[in-house]
Scaffold this motif. Structure first.
Motif, mmCIF file in Angstrom:
data_model
loop_
_atom_site.group_PDB
_atom_site.id
_atom_site.type_symbol
_atom_site.label_atom_id
_atom_site.label_comp_id
_atom_site.label_asym_id
_atom_site.label_seq_id
_atom_site.Cartn_x
_atom_site.Cartn_y
_atom_site.Cartn_z
ATOM 1 N N ILE A 2 0.087 8.028 -5.578
ATOM 2 C CA ILE A 2 -1.048 9.111 -5.335
ATOM 3 C C ILE A 2 -0.276 10.526 -4.909
ATOM 4 N N GLN A 3 0.825 10.519 -4.180
ATOM 5 C CA GLN A 3 1.562 11.806 -4.026
ATOM 6 C C GLN A 3 2.059 12.258 -5.179
ATOM 7 N N HIS A 48 0.298 4.694 -1.883
ATOM 8 C CA HIS A 48 0.304 6.371 -1.490
ATOM 9 C C HIS A 48 1.292 7.208 -2.262
ATOM 10 N N GLN A 108 -1.047 13.127 -7.720
ATOM 11 C CA GLN A 108 -1.946 14.239 -7.227
ATOM 12 C C GLN A 108 -3.386 14.298 -8.085
ATOM 13 N N LEU A 148 -9.336 -0.598 -0.048
ATOM 14 C CA LEU A 148 -8.903 0.731 0.044
ATOM 15 C C LEU A 148 -9.816 1.568 1.374
ATOM 16 N N GLU A 150 -13.276 9.137 1.189
ATOM 17 C CA GLU A 150 -11.773 9.647 1.140
ATOM 18 C C GLU A 150 -10.561 8.658 1.112
ATOM 19 N N TYR A 151 -9.586 8.897 0.431
ATOM 20 C CA TYR A 151 -8.492 7.946 0.715
ATOM 21 C C TYR A 151 -7.087 8.567 0.383
ATOM 22 N N ALA A 152 -6.272 8.587 1.449
ATOM 23 C CA ALA A 152 -5.015 9.298 1.559
ATOM 24 C C ALA A 152 -5.174 10.762 1.214
ATOM 25 N N GLY A 153 -6.181 11.358 1.622
ATOM 26 C CA GLY A 153 -6.652 12.699 1.426
ATOM 27 C C GLY A 153 -7.142 13.192 0.059
ATOM 28 N N THR A 154 -7.557 12.118 -0.752
ATOM 29 C CA THR A 154 -8.296 12.578 -1.920
ATOM 30 C C THR A 154 -9.733 11.911 -1.952
ATOM 31 N N GLU A 167 0.753 -1.186 0.010
ATOM 32 C CA GLU A 167 -0.168 -0.005 0.057
ATOM 33 C C GLU A 167 0.738 1.347 0.098
ATOM 34 N N SER A 168 2.064 1.200 0.678
ATOM 35 C CA SER A 168 2.766 2.547 0.480
ATOM 36 C C SER A 168 3.337 2.678 -0.912
#
Ligand code: URA
Length: 235
Positions: free
Chosen positions: A149-150, A146, A153, A168, A184-188, A142-143
């Motif tokens: 996603i970073q 993440h 964006q 998720l 929401e997932y990882a701020g998105t 999962e990292s």
């Protein structure tokens, strides 16, 4: 909050200075890892960095590491559960019959895997006999998601199918209870829709899936306009 007066002033000023060309600063990536070291500078660099991964047992069995495909600056990130046999062979997500179905759905909203869309899976390696991802595999992998996603964006994440959705969101619930909600997932923001393979198995799901895709398009169009103004005001 968007300050439309400031936006208007900004556009007038830039018009005086540069005519009809509007300059907006490009996205700058300066990711810092938890230990303070610099993170990858691009999706490509990250792909190269992790493609030999052997963190879980799936790594030893894979043919290809299936990192993801598409536009690295996409507004829409689609996430499936894990590569299947064809994806393991080719090294790209959603390349079988389900992938063709997905391409059709994307083309109906004037997008494609090259145009404002990025596609990947929760797991980057194929589980044997296409079984569901194990919690331990998700934990190891999962990292990577993440970090993707970073780097990308996206403005919206769409989980394809119940397994991707429940993995998720950490919810063990039916697809119908995850759809039509902006999670929401990882701020998105994240929505859940049908897996394209489910649409091939049962065409009764197609109208509802089409509603989901129309919602996705409307959300991204609205978000884009606001995002453009917000981003423009900052610079
Ligand atoms: N199903 C998935 O969830 N992912 C793929 O890449 C292909 C099929």
């Amino acid at each position: 909050m968007v300050d439309y007066h400031s936006a208007d002033r900004y556009f007038r000023q830039t018009k005086e200075l540069y005519g009809n060309t509007c300059y907006v600063q490009e996205k700058k990536l300066n990711i810092v890892m938890e230990d303070g070291s610099p993170g990858p500078k691009s999706l490509l660099a990250f792909h190269e960095q992790i493609s030999d991964c052997l963190k879980c047992a799936l790594g030893k069995k894979r043919d290809k590491f299936v990192f993801g495909v598409g536009d690295p600056n996409a507004n829409l990130l689609l996430i499936g559960e894990a590569p299947g046999a064809k994806e393991d062979e080719v090294g790209e997500p959603f390349v079988g019959r389900a992938g063709k179905m997905l391409d059709k759905m994307l083309s109906a909203i004037d997008r494609s895997r090259e145009k404002d869309v990025y596609i990947c899976n929760v797991l980057k390696c194929r589980p044997p006999d296409n079984r569901d991802p194990l919690p331990s595999e998700v934990e190891q992998c999962e990292s990577y998601l993440h970090m993707q996603i970073q780097l990308i964006q996206p403005k919206l994440i769409v989980a394809l199918g119940r397994v991707a959705g429940k993995t998720l969101l950490g919810l063990d619930t039916a697809l119908k209870d995850m759809r039509n909600i902006t999670h929401e997932y990882a701020g998105t923001p994240l929505r859940v829709t049908y897996h394209p393979a489910a649409l091939l198995r049962n065409s009764n799901f197609k109208p509802a899936a089409w509603e989901d895709f129309k919602w996705i398009n409307t959300f991204l169009e609205k978000k884009n306009k606001l995002w453009y103004l917000e981003k423009t005001i900052k610079y």
